[in-house]
Design a protein around this motif. Structure first.
Motif, short mmCIF file in Angstrom:
data_model
loop_
_atom_site.label_atom_id
_atom_site.label_comp_id
_atom_site.label_asym_id
_atom_site.label_seq_id
_atom_site.Cartn_x
_atom_site.Cartn_y
_atom_site.Cartn_z
N PHE A 129 43.99 16.43 -14.07
CA PHE A 129 44.69 15.51 -13.17
C PHE A 129 43.79 14.84 -12.14
O PHE A 129 44.03 13.70 -11.77
N ILE A 130 42.76 15.53 -11.68
CA ILE A 130 41.90 14.98 -10.65
C ILE A 130 40.57 14.54 -11.23
O ILE A 130 40.02 13.52 -10.85
N GLY A 131 40.02 15.30 -12.14
CA GLY A 131 38.73 14.97 -12.74
C GLY A 131 37.58 15.54 -11.94
O GLY A 131 37.76 16.37 -11.05
N ALA A 132 36.40 15.08 -12.28
CA ALA A 132 35.18 15.58 -11.63
C ALA A 132 35.20 15.27 -10.14
O ALA A 132 35.66 14.21 -9.72
N GLY A 133 34.68 16.22 -9.38
CA GLY A 133 34.61 16.03 -7.93
C GLY A 133 34.61 17.36 -7.22
O GLY A 133 34.50 18.43 -7.85
N PRO A 134 34.74 17.34 -5.90
CA PRO A 134 34.69 18.58 -5.12
C PRO A 134 35.81 19.56 -5.46
O PRO A 134 35.61 20.77 -5.46
N ALA A 135 37.00 19.05 -5.76
CA ALA A 135 38.12 19.95 -6.08
C ALA A 135 37.85 20.72 -7.37
O ALA A 135 38.13 21.92 -7.46
N LEU A 136 37.31 20.04 -8.36
CA LEU A 136 37.00 20.72 -9.62
C LEU A 136 35.87 21.72 -9.42
O LEU A 136 35.92 22.83 -9.96
N LEU A 137 34.88 21.36 -8.65
CA LEU A 137 33.78 22.28 -8.36
C LEU A 137 34.30 23.53 -7.64
O LEU A 137 33.94 24.66 -8.00
N LEU A 138 35.15 23.33 -6.66
CA LEU A 138 35.69 24.47 -5.91
C LEU A 138 36.54 25.38 -6.80
O LEU A 138 36.37 26.60 -6.76
#
Length: 161
Positions: A129-138
């Motif tokens: 739903f969000i894709g690559a980025g800080p949320a996915l990393l976290l």
């Protein structure tokens, strides 16, 4: 104790959960069930990201091809890799004075994989739903940390104590 309750309890007391599984007769059949269930859940966790990838790249492979490849790798091949990792972890524990059996190393790893599956499913939703980025990393870091916490504590409980 139900599996869902045991998974939740694994985040607080992973050693006690694995000891209880051993007391109730956990053997090779339960280890195989755990690794196959974990593999199936990890496959499901990949589907949102694969759907996103297929949608955002219409010239690339379709969702069916991506899901088929993920199924082959996750459900059919990964359990074989996990058996090897469990054997390697048992040998490493032997170097440090581990007293457990080969089965104990498999139980610790396979239970950690299954117990971490809620976090992996959450990571899959974030990837889709969000894709690559800080949320996915976290969420990836939290899922991996949860898995390591349960696995290491399980190895200590079954190999050292």
């Amino acid at each position: 104790m139900s599996t869902a309750h045991a998974i939740l309890r694994s985040y607080r007391a992973p050693r006690a959960v694995l000891r209880r599984h051993l007391e109730t007769g956990a053997g090779e059949e339960r280890a195989l069930a755990w690794v196959m269930a974990a593999a199936a859940l990890y496959f499901v966790a990949q589907l949102p990201a694969l759907s996103r990838k297929a949608h955002l790249d219409p010239d690339g492979p379709g969702f069916d091809a991506l899901a088929g490849g993920a199924f082959l790798g996750t459900v059919l091949m990964a359990p074989l890799l996990f058996y090897g990792i469990a054997a390697l972890s048992h040998l490493v524990m032997k170097l440090f004075g581990g007293q457990g059996r080969w089965l104990d190393a498999r139980l610790a790893l396979f239970w950690a994989l299954l117990a971490a599956s809620p976090l992996v499913l959450l990571r899959g939703l974030v990837a889709g739903f969000i894709g690559a980025g800080p949320a996915l990393l976290l969420t990836s870091l939290v899922a991996f940390a949860g898995f390591l916490f349960i696995w290491i504590n399980g190895l200590i409980a079954l190999e050292r104590e």
